[in-house]
Write an enzyme that holds these catalytic residues in place. Structure first.
Site, mmCIF file in Angstrom:
data_model
loop_
_atom_site.group_PDB
_atom_site.id
_atom_site.type_symbol
_atom_site.label_atom_id
_atom_site.label_comp_id
_atom_site.label_asym_id
_atom_site.label_seq_id
_atom_site.Cartn_x
_atom_site.Cartn_y
_atom_site.Cartn_z
ATOM 1 N N LYS A 26 0.863 -1.189 0.000
ATOM 2 C CA LYS A 26 0.000 0.000 0.000
ATOM 3 C C LYS A 26 0.895 1.234 0.000
ATOM 4 C CE LYS A 26 -4.536 0.782 0.232
ATOM 5 N NZ LYS A 26 -5.649 -0.056 -0.271
ATOM 6 N N ASP A 70 -7.062 4.365 -4.408
ATOM 7 C CA ASP A 70 -7.733 4.226 -3.106
ATOM 8 C C ASP A 70 -8.348 5.605 -2.865
ATOM 9 O OD1 ASP A 70 -7.708 2.126 -0.624
ATOM 10 O OD2 ASP A 70 -7.672 4.184 0.151
HETATM 11 N N1 2IT Z 1 -7.714 0.225 -2.797
HETATM 12 C C1 2IT Z 1 -7.817 -0.991 -3.010
HETATM 13 C C2 2IT Z 1 -7.632 -1.561 -4.400
HETATM 14 C C3 2IT Z 1 -6.179 -1.872 -4.566
HETATM 15 C C4 2IT Z 1 -5.856 -2.394 -5.963
HETATM 16 O O1 2IT Z 1 -6.745 -2.431 -6.852
HETATM 17 O O2 2IT Z 1 -4.696 -2.779 -6.126
HETATM 18 C C5 2IT Z 1 -8.032 -1.926 -1.861
HETATM 19 O O3 2IT Z 1 -8.042 -3.165 -2.071
HETATM 20 O O4 2IT Z 1 -8.172 -1.418 -0.715
#
Ligand code: 2IT
Length: 455
Positions: free
Chosen positions: A133, A173
């Site tokens: 992340k 996100d």
């Molecule tokens: N923000 C997302 C999507 C992340 C993604 O599509 O790699 C999540 O799974 O919290």
């Protein structure tokens, strides 16, 4: 005490104490760790080798934490400075995969809680993606398009050296939508000198994006919730749903719940919540898309003004008497006090669409009072699952139809639900989807970590 002499619960307590000591003043990260580890005692009873090789302490320590300066020039020509992050938490089952959050509340503790949850979420999809992340304390609200672009270009000028289609694949996100992904990818391609469109997901269709990706998180949580209802011999038909948030996730939920025969009757934002007894349906769902443009400084009150429905300034929608609650906003949106109101209103289903939207106390209260909880790491995995489907299409240099992607997404969510249910029963938790998600998500990653040696 030597590790091999500890009981599973003693070992878990020891790891939690070490995480607390090593990560002071990061309450959200600690909350996520405690919630998961407190489900894993039966797994460690079955795998004492995980204690001997101290697997759990390794699981709770990110493989890499990257922090960098992001300078950018605003429309007045002033140089602004923000901080950027990327936490590459666990790559045992695939390249790091997870979103980027642009929001003033972002600090390393937020990114670590999100990255930790992402490990288990990505594992539950059954697809080969590890957990990561990133993000920044940059606030996109009220910024011009030019300022957003210059920020994204500066952010990627630092981030590009740490990512790649087989290394780390960021996505959106909170505060990062298709526009931001476009500017980020444009800068990446300029620096890398290669197309490599598999390095980001949530892309526009013209350069490798996948159909259904914008709706995927909301669609996925609706599919997961549908399985929860089916288990009780029910469906969305005629059901009312309270939703918090009014962003991309809430939009997907409104759209799919209507298709499944129900209706969402609340939306919320930082300014308060609206109550629309006729439901956020039809063209009102489309209006949500317009409101998604954060540059307009959209407020949920705009919806109330446009459609002449009640607006409750400064309040949350958890007083409203509905059948189902689906929080789609931010972490810790539902506290113990809110949970008591929700239970008192006779709600039997809470399905988490945002990341960690309920406090641990609220989840415990729900479980103790007969509410079926669909945990976020399982229920909201539709977004990242569809991102992985985007990666697959990019690798094969082809595009699936919306119907093909939606069918794959639906099957993935049904599989996730069934695996949560099965793991919960197998490890003695009865019908507890929260514990089941933690166990089912952990097992695959633990097996991969064990096989790859104790680094
Ligand atoms: N923000 C997302 C999507 C992340 C993604 O599509 O790699 C999540 O799974 O919290």
């Amino acid at each position: 005490m030597a590790k091999e002499n500890l009981t599973p619960s003693e070992y878990i307590s020891q790891v939690i104490e070490k995480v607390k000591k090593r990560n002071p003043n990061e309450p959200e990260f600690l909350q996520a760790v405690e919630e998961v580890l407190n489900s894993l005692t039966p797994v460690l009873e079955k795998h004492p080798e995980y204690i001997e090789e101290n697997l759990l302490e390794r699981f709770c320590e990110p493989e890499r934490q990257i922090m960098f300066r992001v300078p950018w020039v605003d429309d007045e020509g002033k140089v602004q400075v923000n901080r950027g992050f990327r936490v590459q938490f666990n790559g045992a089952i695939g390249p790091y995969k997870g979103g980027l959050r642009f929001h003033p509340s972002v600090y390393i503790g937020i990114i670590k809680f999100l990255g930790f949850e992402q490990i288990l979420k990505n594992s539950l999809t059954g697809l080969p993606i590890g957990g990561g992340k990133g993000g920044s304390d940059f606030d996109p609200r009220g910024k011009s398009d030019g300022e957003i672009m210059r920020f994204c270009q500066s952010f990627m000028t630092e981030l590009y050296r740490h990512i790649g289609p087989d290394v780390d694949v960021p996505a959106g996100d909170i505060g990062v939508g298709a526009r931001e992904i476009g500017y980020l990818y444009g800068q990446y391609r300029r620096i890398r000198g290669a197309f490599e469109n598999g390095v980001l997901t949530g892309k526009g269709l013209s350069y490798g994006g996948s159909l259904i990706r914008p709706e995927a998180t909301g669609f996925g949580v609706s599919y997961y919730c549908q399985e929860m209802l089916k288990h009780e011999g029910q469906s969305f038909e005629g059901k009312t749903v309270a939703v918090s948030g009014f962003g991309n996730v809430a939009w997907g939920v409104c759209k799919k719940v209507e298709q499944l025969g129900g209706k969402v009757v609340t939306l919320s934002g930082p300014d308060g919540y609206i109550y629309d007894p006729d439901g956020v349906v039809g063209e009102k769902v489309d209006y949500l898309v317009e409101m998604l443009n954060i540059n307009k400084g959209a407020r949920v009150k705009d919806y109330a003004d446009k459609y002449g429905v009640q607006f409750f300034p400064g309040e949350k929608p958890w007083d409203v008497k509905v059948d189902i609650v689906i929080p789609c906003a931010v972490q810790n949106d539902i506290t113990l006090e809110h949970a008591k109101k929700i239970v008192a209103n006779g709600v039997k289903f809470v399905c988490e669409a945002a990341n960690m939207p309920c406090t641990n106390e609220a989840v415990q209260y729900f479980l103790e009072n007969g509410v079926i909880v669909g945990p976020a790491k399982a229920a909201n995995a539709g977004g990242v699952a569809t991102s992985a489907l985007e990666m697959s299409q990019n690798s094969m240099r082809l595009s699936w139809t919306a119907e093909e992607v939606d069918a794959k997404l639906h099957q993935i969510m049904v599989n996730i639900y069934n695996n949560c249910k099965k793991a919960s029963e197998e490890y003695g938790f009865g019908y507890n989807l929260v514990a089941g998600a933690n166990i089912a998500g952990f097992i695959k990653v633990a097996e991969a970590m064990h096989a790859q040696g104790n680094y």
